[in-house]
Design a protein around this motif. Structure first.
Motif, short mmCIF file in Angstrom:
data_model
loop_
_atom_site.label_atom_id
_atom_site.label_comp_id
_atom_site.label_asym_id
_atom_site.label_seq_id
_atom_site.Cartn_x
_atom_site.Cartn_y
_atom_site.Cartn_z
N TYR A 53 0.80 -1.23 0.00
CA TYR A 53 0.00 0.00 0.00
C TYR A 53 0.83 1.28 0.00
O TYR A 53 0.31 2.35 -0.31
CB TYR A 53 -0.94 0.01 1.21
CG TYR A 53 -1.84 -1.19 1.26
CD1 TYR A 53 -2.90 -1.34 0.35
CD2 TYR A 53 -1.61 -2.20 2.17
CE1 TYR A 53 -3.72 -2.45 0.38
CE2 TYR A 53 -2.43 -3.33 2.21
CZ TYR A 53 -3.47 -3.45 1.31
OH TYR A 53 -4.27 -4.56 1.34
N THR A 54 2.09 1.16 0.37
CA THR A 54 2.94 2.36 0.41
C THR A 54 4.40 1.96 0.27
O THR A 54 4.80 0.86 0.65
CB THR A 54 2.74 3.13 1.73
OG1 THR A 54 3.56 4.31 1.70
CG2 THR A 54 3.16 2.29 2.93
N ASP A 55 5.18 2.86 -0.32
CA ASP A 55 6.62 2.65 -0.46
C ASP A 55 7.36 3.68 0.39
O ASP A 55 6.85 4.77 0.65
CB ASP A 55 7.07 2.79 -1.92
CG ASP A 55 6.46 1.71 -2.80
OD1 ASP A 55 6.21 0.61 -2.30
OD2 ASP A 55 6.23 1.99 -3.99
N TYR A 56 8.56 3.32 0.80
CA TYR A 56 9.34 4.23 1.63
C TYR A 56 10.74 4.34 1.02
O TYR A 56 11.45 3.35 0.87
CB TYR A 56 9.44 3.71 3.06
CG TYR A 56 10.09 4.68 4.02
CD1 TYR A 56 9.37 5.69 4.64
CD2 TYR A 56 11.46 4.59 4.29
CE1 TYR A 56 9.96 6.58 5.51
CE2 TYR A 56 12.07 5.48 5.17
CZ TYR A 56 11.32 6.46 5.77
OH TYR A 56 11.92 7.36 6.63
N TRP A 57 11.11 5.56 0.65
CA TRP A 57 12.42 5.83 0.05
C TRP A 57 13.32 6.50 1.09
O TRP A 57 12.87 7.38 1.82
CB TRP A 57 12.28 6.75 -1.15
CG TRP A 57 11.59 6.14 -2.33
CD1 TRP A 57 10.24 6.04 -2.53
CD2 TRP A 57 12.21 5.52 -3.46
NE1 TRP A 57 9.97 5.41 -3.73
CE2 TRP A 57 11.17 5.08 -4.32
CE3 TRP A 57 13.54 5.31 -3.84
CZ2 TRP A 57 11.42 4.44 -5.53
CZ3 TRP A 57 13.79 4.67 -5.05
CH2 TRP A 57 12.74 4.25 -5.88
N PHE A 58 14.59 6.10 1.11
CA PHE A 58 15.53 6.75 2.02
C PHE A 58 16.96 6.52 1.56
O PHE A 58 17.25 5.60 0.78
CB PHE A 58 15.34 6.25 3.46
CG PHE A 58 15.95 4.89 3.73
CD1 PHE A 58 17.16 4.76 4.40
CD2 PHE A 58 15.32 3.74 3.29
CE1 PHE A 58 17.72 3.52 4.63
CE2 PHE A 58 15.87 2.49 3.52
CZ PHE A 58 17.07 2.39 4.21
N LEU A 136 6.06 0.34 7.79
CA LEU A 136 6.58 1.46 7.00
C LEU A 136 5.81 2.75 7.27
O LEU A 136 6.36 3.84 7.17
CB LEU A 136 6.51 1.13 5.51
CG LEU A 136 7.55 0.16 4.96
CD1 LEU A 136 7.37 -0.01 3.46
CD2 LEU A 136 8.95 0.64 5.26
N GLY A 137 4.56 2.62 7.63
CA GLY A 137 3.74 3.81 7.83
C GLY A 137 3.88 4.44 9.19
O GLY A 137 3.30 5.51 9.43
N LEU A 138 4.63 3.82 10.10
CA LEU A 138 4.72 4.34 11.46
C LEU A 138 6.16 4.26 11.96
O LEU A 138 6.69 3.19 12.18
CB LEU A 138 3.80 3.55 12.39
CG LEU A 138 3.73 4.01 13.85
CD1 LEU A 138 3.14 5.42 13.91
CD2 LEU A 138 2.91 3.04 14.68
N GLN A 139 6.81 5.43 12.08
CA GLN A 139 8.18 5.54 12.59
C GLN A 139 9.17 4.67 11.82
O GLN A 139 10.02 3.99 12.41
CB GLN A 139 8.23 5.19 14.08
CG GLN A 139 7.44 6.15 14.95
CD GLN A 139 7.58 5.84 16.43
OE1 GLN A 139 7.70 4.68 16.82
NE2 GLN A 139 7.58 6.87 17.25
N ALA A 140 9.05 4.67 10.50
CA ALA A 140 9.95 3.86 9.68
C ALA A 140 11.41 4.29 9.86
O ALA A 140 12.31 3.45 9.95
CB ALA A 140 9.55 3.96 8.21
#
Length: 199
Positions: A53-58, A136-140
């Motif tokens: 549902y969501t991606d996280y880039w870093f 991923l949606g919480l404090q990733a």
């Protein structure tokens, strides 16, 4: 006679210049005990952690660099980030990896440390791994840092347990060890390192 005098003044000037340089070198602050190197691509190219549902880039570079300098510094003394004009008694090349499993909600962090002496001799490879539960949606960002911190703790514990490595560091600390500036990092005798470096 005039020629001899002029040559003497030139030689004297060189001798005085050399003396000033030697004095300034002797009085210079000692270099770091260890230098940390991370590929520049880890600071310019973000990676993606995937979720349905969501991606996280870093960017991997900043958190790993900060954590490694702190933890290696506590274990080995003065640790700094590798710069082209710096030299130290040892060089640690860190290669971070991060993976997220959305099914079990786990962050998997891995850090590989290639350790070299100040003159570029490869001492050993140390791999640290860790996993932290989270979404991923919480404090990733916090979970990513925790995972890297645990992985680097694992690396440091392996380094501490290696008697050969500890003996090498002890010998370097007790004598005037030769050092190699970070600008020479591409010449280290490891084919894998040469392929990985972007410059």
């Amino acid at each position: 006679m005039k020629k001899h005098i002029s040559k003497w003044w030139v030689v004297s000037g060189l001798m005085l210049s050399f003396g000033a340089w030697a004095e300034s070198t002797a009085n210079a602050a000692p270099g770091p005990d260890m230098l940390v190197y991370i590929q520049p691509v880890e600071f310019t190219n973000p990676i993606k952690l995937w979720h349905p549902y969501t991606d996280y880039w870093f960017y991997q570079g900043p958190p790993v660099e900060a954590i490694a300098v702190d933890k290696l510094g506590k274990a080995y003394g003065k640790v700094e980030v590798c710069d082209a004009n710096q030299s130290g008694r040892a060089l640690v090349w860190l290669q971070p990896k991060m993976f997220y499993n959305p099914q079990v909600q786990q962050f998997y962090g891995k850090v590989t440390a290639e350790v070299y002496t100040g003159i570029g001799k490869h001492i050993g490879t140390y791999v640290g791994e860790a996993n932290v539960r989270g979404t991923l949606g919480l404090q990733a960002e916090t979970r990513i840092k925790q995972s890297y911190a645990l992985a680097i703790d694992h690396v440091v514990s392996k380094m501490k347990a290696d008697n050969a490595l500890q003996a090498q560091f002890g010998a370097a600390a007790n004598q005037a060890a030769e050092t190699t500036p970070c600008s020479m990092v591409t010449l280290l005798p490891t084919n894998a390192l040469r392929r990985a470096l972007p410059f």
